[in-house]
Design a protein around this motif. Sequence first.
Motif, short mmCIF file in Angstrom:
data_model
loop_
_atom_site.label_atom_id
_atom_site.label_comp_id
_atom_site.label_asym_id
_atom_site.label_seq_id
_atom_site.Cartn_x
_atom_site.Cartn_y
_atom_site.Cartn_z
N ARG A 97 4.62 1.87 5.96
CA ARG A 97 3.91 2.73 6.91
C ARG A 97 4.45 2.56 8.32
NH1 ARG A 97 -0.17 1.83 10.49
NH2 ARG A 97 -0.75 -0.19 9.60
N THR A 120 3.55 4.93 -8.11
CA THR A 120 2.15 4.62 -8.42
C THR A 120 1.34 5.88 -8.66
OG1 THR A 120 2.22 2.54 -7.18
CG2 THR A 120 0.05 3.55 -7.52
N ARG A 121 1.53 6.90 -7.84
CA ARG A 121 0.78 8.14 -8.00
C ARG A 121 1.14 8.82 -9.33
NH1 ARG A 121 2.10 8.58 -2.50
NH2 ARG A 121 3.58 10.29 -2.83
N ASN A 131 -3.09 1.69 -8.92
CA ASN A 131 -3.14 1.73 -7.47
C ASN A 131 -2.03 0.87 -6.89
OD1 ASN A 131 -5.70 3.30 -6.88
ND2 ASN A 131 -6.50 1.72 -8.24
N VAL A 132 -1.83 1.01 -5.58
CA VAL A 132 -0.82 0.21 -4.91
C VAL A 132 -1.46 -0.50 -3.72
CG1 VAL A 132 0.00 2.14 -3.46
CG2 VAL A 132 1.52 0.21 -3.91
N GLU A 146 -4.15 -0.54 2.01
CA GLU A 146 -3.44 -1.48 2.88
C GLU A 146 -4.40 -2.61 3.28
OE1 GLU A 146 -1.55 -1.50 7.31
OE2 GLU A 146 -0.75 0.01 5.91
N GLN A 204 -4.24 5.44 -5.49
CA GLN A 204 -4.46 5.24 -4.06
C GLN A 204 -3.61 4.10 -3.50
OE1 GLN A 204 -6.50 7.49 -2.43
NE2 GLN A 204 -6.40 8.36 -4.50
N ARG A 205 -3.27 4.23 -2.23
CA ARG A 205 -2.62 3.16 -1.47
C ARG A 205 -3.68 2.45 -0.65
NH1 ARG A 205 -0.61 1.87 3.68
NH2 ARG A 205 1.45 0.85 3.66
N GLU A 210 5.34 3.24 -4.07
CA GLU A 210 4.11 3.95 -3.73
C GLU A 210 4.08 5.34 -4.37
OE1 GLU A 210 3.17 3.80 0.42
OE2 GLU A 210 3.17 1.60 0.46
N SER A 261 3.05 -3.21 -2.65
CA SER A 261 3.97 -2.59 -1.70
C SER A 261 3.99 -3.45 -0.43
CB SER A 261 3.53 -1.15 -1.40
OG SER A 261 4.38 -0.55 -0.46
N ALA A 295 -0.83 -2.65 -0.29
CA ALA A 295 0.19 -2.86 0.74
C ALA A 295 -0.26 -3.95 1.71
CB ALA A 295 0.46 -1.56 1.49
#
Length: 256
Positions: A152, A172-173, A187-188, A249, A246-247, A169, A147, A190
């Motif tokens: 965000r 992904t979930r 997962n993703v 970053e 989960q994201r 995102e 991502s 970022a």
Amino acid sequence: MSTSKRSTVALITGGNRGLGKSMALHLAARGVGVVITYRGNAAEAAEVVKEVEAKGGKAAALALDVASTRSFDAFVEAVKAELAGRFGRDRLDFLVNNAGVGVHASFAETTEEQFDALVNVHLKGTFFLTQKLLPLIADGGRILNVSTGLARFAFPGYSAYAAMKGGVEVLTRYMAKELGPRKISVNVLAPGAVETDFGGGAVRDNAELNKMIAAQTALGRVGLPDDIGGVVAMLLSPESHWITGQRIEASGGQML
């Protein structure tokens, strides 16, 4: 009697340059075989393969336009052939949906053509390529979607691009939930601003922009490709198997 650990193989879309190249090299350094895709620059992809092989690893490069869903069936067959011929395997362990394009245009000036191009690459491509590859992904494997920090925080000119990544995102979930019975974690990642040629290389080449972003980042600099490649290797390591949906970053604390 000692037993040898089973080798693993990762497929990384857009692995011929920038973040994808760094991901491939970091994974290869950990003994992971890598299959990278490229859209147009076969020479770049060949250099990545050569670099991996020079260090004792195994790699392959395949052409792929992630915006062309009609090409996915043939691509899956090409992946099967590479897995069997080069790696002695019939399954992938890791899929990294990294390939992407950038469009910088204000919300008011974004064209339908630009919007559709971003949908096809980032959202539709990620959705249906992963769907086509599911039979090749081993139970207990990993999928990592890429991502952007722009999902965000907001910078003018990236509304369409960031909206696609916001969709990734959410996707992904759902993937994590539906693929959980196969013990596949999804997962993703970022990234924040990184010095690459993405989007014309502005973050790398525009000194004022680079300085401005660094001033807004907790760790005091703009990201480098190896910052992201290292995180990908970490997220695909055996120790990270319990993380899913989960994201994460990796931005050095940009725009906190």
